[in-house]
Design an enzyme around this catalytic site. Structure first.
Site, PDB file in Angstrom:
ATOM      1  N   SER A  24       0.754  -1.226   0.012  1.00 39.92           N
ATOM      2  CA  SER A  24       0.098   0.137   0.156  1.00 39.92           C
ATOM      3  C   SER A  24       0.871   1.184   0.086  1.00 39.92           C
ATOM      4  O   SER A  24       2.037   1.318   0.405  1.00 39.92           O
ATOM      5  CB  SER A  24      -0.957   0.063   1.269  1.00 39.92           C
ATOM      6  OG  SER A  24      -1.587   1.254   1.261  1.00 39.92           O
ATOM      7  N   LYS A  38      -4.729  -6.417   3.632  1.00 43.87           N
ATOM      8  CA  LYS A  38      -4.679  -5.474   2.649  1.00 43.87           C
ATOM      9  C   LYS A  38      -6.185  -4.941   1.875  1.00 43.87           C
ATOM     10  O   LYS A  38      -6.420  -3.958   1.812  1.00 43.87           O
ATOM     11  CB  LYS A  38      -3.746  -5.840   1.193  1.00 43.87           C
ATOM     12  CG  LYS A  38      -3.778  -4.801   0.171  1.00 43.87           C
ATOM     13  CD  LYS A  38      -3.436  -3.405   0.695  1.00 43.87           C
ATOM     14  CE  LYS A  38      -3.069  -2.394  -0.527  1.00 43.87           C
ATOM     15  NZ  LYS A  38      -4.155  -1.912  -1.316  1.00 43.87           N
ATOM     16  N   HIS A  74      -7.453  -3.045   4.502  1.00 46.90           N
ATOM     17  CA  HIS A  74      -7.105  -1.717   4.510  1.00 46.90           C
ATOM     18  C   HIS A  74      -7.875  -0.836   3.605  1.00 46.90           C
ATOM     19  O   HIS A  74      -8.028   0.323   3.924  1.00 46.90           O
ATOM     20  CB  HIS A  74      -5.424  -1.767   4.130  1.00 46.90           C
ATOM     21  CG  HIS A  74      -4.913  -0.484   3.494  1.00 46.90           C
ATOM     22  ND1 HIS A  74      -4.954   0.015   2.502  1.00 46.90           N
ATOM     23  CD2 HIS A  74      -4.020   0.328   4.172  1.00 46.90           C
ATOM     24  CE1 HIS A  74      -4.511   1.025   2.416  1.00 46.90           C
ATOM     25  NE2 HIS A  74      -4.090   1.351   3.424  1.00 46.90           N
ATOM     26  N   ASN A  75      -7.994  -1.452   2.366  1.00 48.36           N
ATOM     27  CA  ASN A  75      -8.879  -0.714   1.442  1.00 48.36           C
ATOM     28  C   ASN A  75     -10.041  -0.337   1.771  1.00 48.36           C
ATOM     29  O   ASN A  75     -10.730   0.588   1.258  1.00 48.36           O
ATOM     30  CB  ASN A  75      -8.665  -1.417  -0.051  1.00 48.36           C
ATOM     31  CG  ASN A  75      -7.231  -1.310  -0.779  1.00 48.36           C
ATOM     32  OD1 ASN A  75      -6.015  -0.984   0.105  1.00 48.36           O
ATOM     33  ND2 ASN A  75      -7.355  -1.439  -1.787  1.00 48.36           N
ATOM     34  N   GLU A 117      -9.863   2.635   3.853  1.00 49.26           N
ATOM     35  CA  GLU A 117      -9.562   3.729   3.266  1.00 49.26           C
ATOM     36  C   GLU A 117     -10.967   4.147   2.417  1.00 49.26           C
ATOM     37  O   GLU A 117     -11.104   5.442   2.488  1.00 49.26           O
ATOM     38  CB  GLU A 117      -8.611   3.075   1.970  1.00 49.26           C
ATOM     39  CG  GLU A 117      -8.354   3.901   1.005  1.00 49.26           C
ATOM     40  CD  GLU A 117      -7.570   3.130  -0.001  1.00 49.26           C
ATOM     41  OE1 GLU A 117      -6.465   2.892   0.073  1.00 49.26           O
ATOM     42  OE2 GLU A 117      -8.046   3.099  -1.299  1.00 49.26           O
TER      43      GLU A 117
HETATM   44  C1  6PG Z   1      -3.222   1.554  -1.749  1.00 53.48           C
HETATM   45  C2  6PG Z   1      -4.402   1.816  -2.539  1.00 53.48           C
HETATM   46  C3  6PG Z   1      -4.050   0.894  -4.038  1.00 53.48           C
HETATM   47  C4  6PG Z   1      -5.292   1.304  -5.083  1.00 53.48           C
HETATM   48  C5  6PG Z   1      -6.593   1.145  -4.543  1.00 53.48           C
HETATM   49  C6  6PG Z   1      -7.691   1.866  -5.504  1.00 53.48           C
HETATM   50  O1  6PG Z   1      -3.323   0.985  -0.801  1.00 53.48           O
HETATM   51  O2  6PG Z   1      -2.199   1.838  -2.225  1.00 53.48           O
HETATM   52  O3  6PG Z   1      -5.614   1.307  -1.930  1.00 53.48           O
HETATM   53  O4  6PG Z   1      -4.336  -0.351  -3.542  1.00 53.48           O
HETATM   54  O5  6PG Z   1      -4.988   2.589  -5.497  1.00 53.48           O
HETATM   55  O6  6PG Z   1      -6.991  -0.160  -4.198  1.00 53.48           O
HETATM   56  O7  6PG Z   1      -8.789   1.106  -5.163  1.00 53.48           O
HETATM   57  P1  6PG Z   1     -10.239   1.760  -5.874  1.00 53.48           P
HETATM   58  O8  6PG Z   1     -10.045   1.999  -7.375  1.00 53.48           O
HETATM   59  O9  6PG Z   1     -10.986   0.323  -5.540  1.00 53.48           O
HETATM   60  O10 6PG Z   1     -10.346   2.828  -5.052  1.00 53.48           O
END
Ligand code: 6PG
Length: 468
Positions: A133, A188, A191-192, A195
């Site tokens: 990430s 991960k 995490h997303n 996010e």
């Molecule tokens: C990270 C980001 C990476 C990616 C996103 C985009 O942790 O560096 O989360 O994994 O940019 O997953 O996710 P979406 O396109 O679903 O918003």
């Protein structure tokens, strides 16, 4: 000289990671597929662009790439999750030898990773599924890395992968062995999910300030910058100040960007995993669904006309301090929900995950890095339900009224705030011993004789009533 580490996939993340590895003195072999007319000599041309890659070798022939690596080979895949990852593994596994290690650094699904670990075992090939990430900048300067799989294989790649990771406040690598099987990719994925909700909360706070309090982007950005100096500091809040004040030909770019959000899947996977594990991640779900509703742009334009919606809902009885504390409470609840999901998976899949260590790995390099995350390392040493920890209880007690008031006032003024609203409903339910489920149980027993328990009988006995 054979190279010590290989990377497949010279996309945005692959290239940034390659430069990061090379800048740490690691001797690399880089591979990118050959696609006539669109991808030719990609690895070779990339190497020629950067001095730090001068000792790297570039290939578009997989066999030559594999032969350029010393054994046991350590190969990082940075290719699209799903079929491309599968086809790349199929192509390369026949060229590898027992004890070679493949590391999947893409956003792969944790169940796919578990299957790949098992299927490669018969070739004696070890497979590590690692969340990475931090986006393009993080990959170059230091990402947060969440590797899972068998520990012995991790130990072999640790000297390499820990070198490129971000450093925490004690200068320790934000990279740690997460656990067995697909646990690295599961962490991960969550995490997303966290996010998504963090991003949605900022979007809702921005919208309330812009269209409720009628502040302009510069005023909002200066508030975000001020908040970012204190307990609400986070990478996402920091970049959002820049996102909302970017100009495009004298206009606010934010007003020109089409309000239809994309997603690559990890958010929906998080919701599905929570449903399968019986964990209530209402904020992540609402953040995902807010993206889905945004995708129906044409339908929303039509609906606004049909409903003759008046969008100029200026809000008079709301202040910045209330929004600040509402946002603070909602973020805590979001992290509580995400961590609960990881804990449930750890129990379900017997991963025995180290929650404080996961929070530590997330204190730098990753997208959800924040001051709150740093404080959770200590909290998670005593509980994996952060809303039950003393320091968090006092934070919530001091901010819950603002969260509920901001939610109520925003809704009454027709502002859509799905994540703030989910936080309000979750915390109200969570801190209340009585739920509405007694009605549900009565209804289920009425039409389906599904039985219910009684409060005055702790034996666990099930009851059915003849409701006729
Ligand atoms: C990270 C980001 C990476 C990616 C996103 C985009 O942790 O560096 O989360 O994994 O940019 O997953 O996710 P979406 O396109 O679903 O918003």
């Amino acid at each position: 000289m054979k190279k010590e580490f290989g990377i497949i996939g010279m996309g945005v993340m692959g290239k940034s990671l390659a430069r990061n590895f090379a800048s740490k003195g690691i001797k690399l072999a880089l591979f990118n597929r050959y696609e006539k007319g669109s991808e030719e000599l990609v690895a070779q041309n990339f190497i020629a662009e950067y001095n730090e890659l001068s000792s790297a070798s570039g290939f578009e022939d997989l066999k030559a790439f594999v032969n350029d690596l010393s054994t046991p080979r350590k190969i990082l895949l940075m290719v699209k999750a799903g079929d491309v990852t599968d086809s790349t593994i199929n192509e390369i596994s026949s060229l590898l030898e027992p004890n070679d290690i493949i590391i999947d650094g893409g956003n792969s699904h944790y169940k796919d990773t578990a299957q790949r670990i098992e299927s490669l075992k018969e070739f004696g090939i070890h497979f590590i599924g690692s969340g990475i990430s931090g986006g393009e900048e993080g990959a170059l300067k230091g990402p947060s890395v969440m590797p899972g799989g068998d520990k012995e294989s991790y130990e072999k790649i640790a000297p390499f992968i820990e070198k490129i990771a971000a450093r925490d406040f004690n200068n320790k690598a934000c990279c740690s062995y997460i656990g067995k099987g697909g646990s690295g990719h599961f962490v991960k994925m969550v995490h997303n999910g966290i996010e998504y909700a963090e991003m949605q909360l900022i979007a809702e706070v921005y919208s309330l300030m812009r269209f409720g309090l009628l502040l302009d982007p510069n005023e909002i950005a200066s508030l975000f910058k001020r908040w970012n100096e204190g307990e609400l500091s986070s990478y996402l809040l920091e970049i959002s100040s820049e996102v909302i004040t970017k100009k495009d030909d004298g206009e606010w770019l934010i007003d020109i960007i089409l309000d239809q959000a994309g997603n690559k899947g990890t958010g929906s996977w998080t919701s599905i995993a929570a449903a399968e594990l019986g964990v209530s991640i209402t904020m992540i779900n609402e953040a995902l669904f807010a993206r889905y509703i945004s995708a129906f742009k044409e339908e929303r334009v039509k609906a606004q006309n049909l409903y003759d919606t008046d969008n100029s809902s200026e809000i008079f009885d709301l202040n910045i301090d209330q929004i600040h504390d509402a946002y603070k409470a909602a973020r805590i609840i979001n992290h509580h929900q995400g961590i609960h999901l990881i804990s449930a998976a750890s129990n379900e899949y017997s991963w025995d995950l180290n929650m404080p260590e996961i929070a530590r790995v997330w204190t730098n390099g990753c997208i959800i890095r924040s001051t709150l995350m740093k404080s959770l390392i200590k909290v998670l040493k005593s509980t994996d339900r952060i809303l039950l920890s003393p320091e968090i209880i006092s934070e919530i007690k001091n901010s819950i009224d603002d969260l509920l008031e901001v939610t109520a006032i925003a809704i009454l003024n027709r502002h859509s705030i799905p994540c703030l609203s989910a936080a309000s409903n979750y915390i109200t339910a969570y801190i209340n011993a009585q739920s509405t489920a007694n009605i549900i149980q009565g209804q289920r027993d009425y039409f389906g004789a599904h039985t219910y328990k009684r409060k005055d009988d702790n034996s666990g006995k099930s009851y059915h009533t003849d409701w006729s």
